[in-house]
Scaffold this active site. Sequence first.
Site, PDB file in Angstrom:
ATOM      1  N   GLY A  95      70.048  71.922  73.405  1.00 30.31           N
ATOM      2  CA  GLY A  95      70.597  71.302  72.200  1.00 30.31           C
ATOM      3  C   GLY A  95      69.538  70.930  71.179  1.00 30.31           C
ATOM      4  CE  LYS A 140      70.526  76.959  78.326  1.00 32.56           C
ATOM      5  NZ  LYS A 140      70.601  75.486  78.369  1.00 32.56           N
ATOM      6  CG  ASP A 184      67.344  68.992  80.565  1.00 34.36           C
ATOM      7  OD1 ASP A 184      66.419  68.863  81.392  1.00 34.36           O
ATOM      8  OD2 ASP A 184      68.091  69.988  80.547  1.00 34.36           O
ATOM      9  CG  ASN A 185      63.899  66.975  83.626  1.00 36.19           C
ATOM     10  OD1 ASN A 185      62.816  66.686  84.129  1.00 36.19           O
ATOM     11  ND2 ASN A 185      64.126  68.164  83.093  1.00 36.19           N
ATOM     12  CB  CYS A 242      74.052  66.547  77.989  1.00 37.43           C
ATOM     13  SG  CYS A 242      72.805  65.864  76.885  1.00 37.43           S
ATOM     14  CB  CYS A 300      47.916  53.824  78.971  1.00 40.23           C
ATOM     15  SG  CYS A 300      48.798  55.379  79.224  1.00 40.23           S
ATOM     16  CB  CYS A 406      84.795  62.304  91.902  1.00 38.32           C
ATOM     17  SG  CYS A 406      83.401  62.876  92.870  1.00 38.32           S
TER      18      CYS A 406
END
Lengths: 450, 95
Positions: A95, A140, A184-185, A242, A300, A406
């Site tokens: 996305g 992709k 996405d993770n 998502c 850090c 579910c």
Amino acid sequence: MTAESPDATIERLLAENERLRQRLSAIEGLSGPRIDKTALDRSSSPNDTPTRKKKAKLSRNDIHRYSRHLLLPEISVEGQLGIVNSSMLVVGAGGLGSPACLYLASAGVGRIGVVDYDEVEVSNLQRQVIHDEERVGLSKSTSATIAMTRINSQIECIAYNYLLDRSTALDLIKQYDIVLDCSDNPPTRYLLNDACVLAGKPLVSGAALRFEGQLTVYNHHGSPCYRCVFPAPPPPETVTNCGDGGVFGPVTGIVGTIQALEALKIAAGVEPAYCGKLLMVDAMSGAFRTIRLRGKRKECVACGDGATLTGLETDYEMWCGMKANDKTQSLAVLKQEDRISVDAYNRVRVAKTPHVLIDTRPLVQTKICALDNSLNIPIDELESRLSEVEEAVHAGQGELPVYCICRRGNDSQLAVQHIRTKFPSLAVVKDVEGGLEAWRRKVDPEWPEY
Amino acid sequence: MKLTLEFTGGMELLFQGTKKVSVTLPEKVTTVKTLLPWIRDSLLKSKPDMFMQGDTVRPGVLVLINDADWELEGQLSYELQEGDTIVFISTLHGG
């Protein structure tokens, strides 16, 4: 209108076949962009990095093509030269990566690498606008490079069709000037951060879920890195993907487009707007809010004063307690005797054996599809609605067996556990293994997939 | 003392979808350190671990004090002022 003769039909179908073949070979021909599965065999030494010849000036064609940029005093010829001479790595062609790639290619970024291990799927097309129906099933990264090459044949596009991990990330990132985190993770986000800190590359990071988006530029001109802001990974149960939470298409479009905007500004030598600042987009209220982030964290481990990070030694998946993808992982908390296969449960239904079926999905999902005669009690409401379970169990003669279902068979197991704890005397409380996904795969192929 | 609390990035789901709420704090709540357990005990209905771990917010939650990262404002020791807006943001990871 007269009916078509058999010969005419054959001729028409042959012609159609030929047209389709030509179309297919045109598409395959477009896979011309390099699909680089062996890039990592190259040594990470900068000498081995294939160098692109830097342009000293824009060609006549460049001037025509990028004229709307050249007219902007803030970009001008110098800025556009910076863009065409730059290289960018887009991690994730989903996305966020889709719109980002489209704008980077249109703007003329000299070399664009796209990393993605996944294949185009129909449910991606709602927001992943770089892909299309013809390329469902294709990787992709390849699909993205095909689209980018169609927009701009003057640039170099490279597809990396694999999962970025600690053995591959650093070598790859060293070959690029700017990195866009469109992943996405959490494990991939930490991995990319550390690799960018080690390689000294700016990281333009975006994320989206439901109606919200977030964006910032890490590790650039004194801005903090991802670890400065989030030194410890989130507990896995707080991470929603998502595929479970949903995402409104244009939200990823907004965030991915601003990622491209910031990356292009960096390449053009313009200070990005979101260095040390976090953009939060709430598409529901229409609020775009920018907040000041902390500076670098002195302690850090990645970029602080006494930074101990020297390589990508962390096992990022183990450290985050989750896999480096956004697929929902299967739980196995119940013993086998507390579970029933979809086939066995189907026999219960066919035999019309009286029972209670509790669907533990959120209400919104039951509107998509639900088995007849199921009782919807979302897992989050189970505790407060236990009386309804009790009522249903005793609605017939004696005590009815209870089955929980579910979407994928995770929440239903937790529901069984909970009901068992609250009503230890119940004889049968089972989870339908694999949930409605398994139901679709094994029992009812007509069942909707979402 | 009156404050505005906001929950975004999915944090609102812990508070029945409430994104913004005005609260009047008891006198003993004067710092962020005391505000967190007050929110947990007064506003949160379930899953306290999704909000707090130990005496601070769980990893992956960003706290803003009047639009700035709380680390710029002294974090837990920040002294609350009348009319402050405190925002709790769950970071997103999707893409």
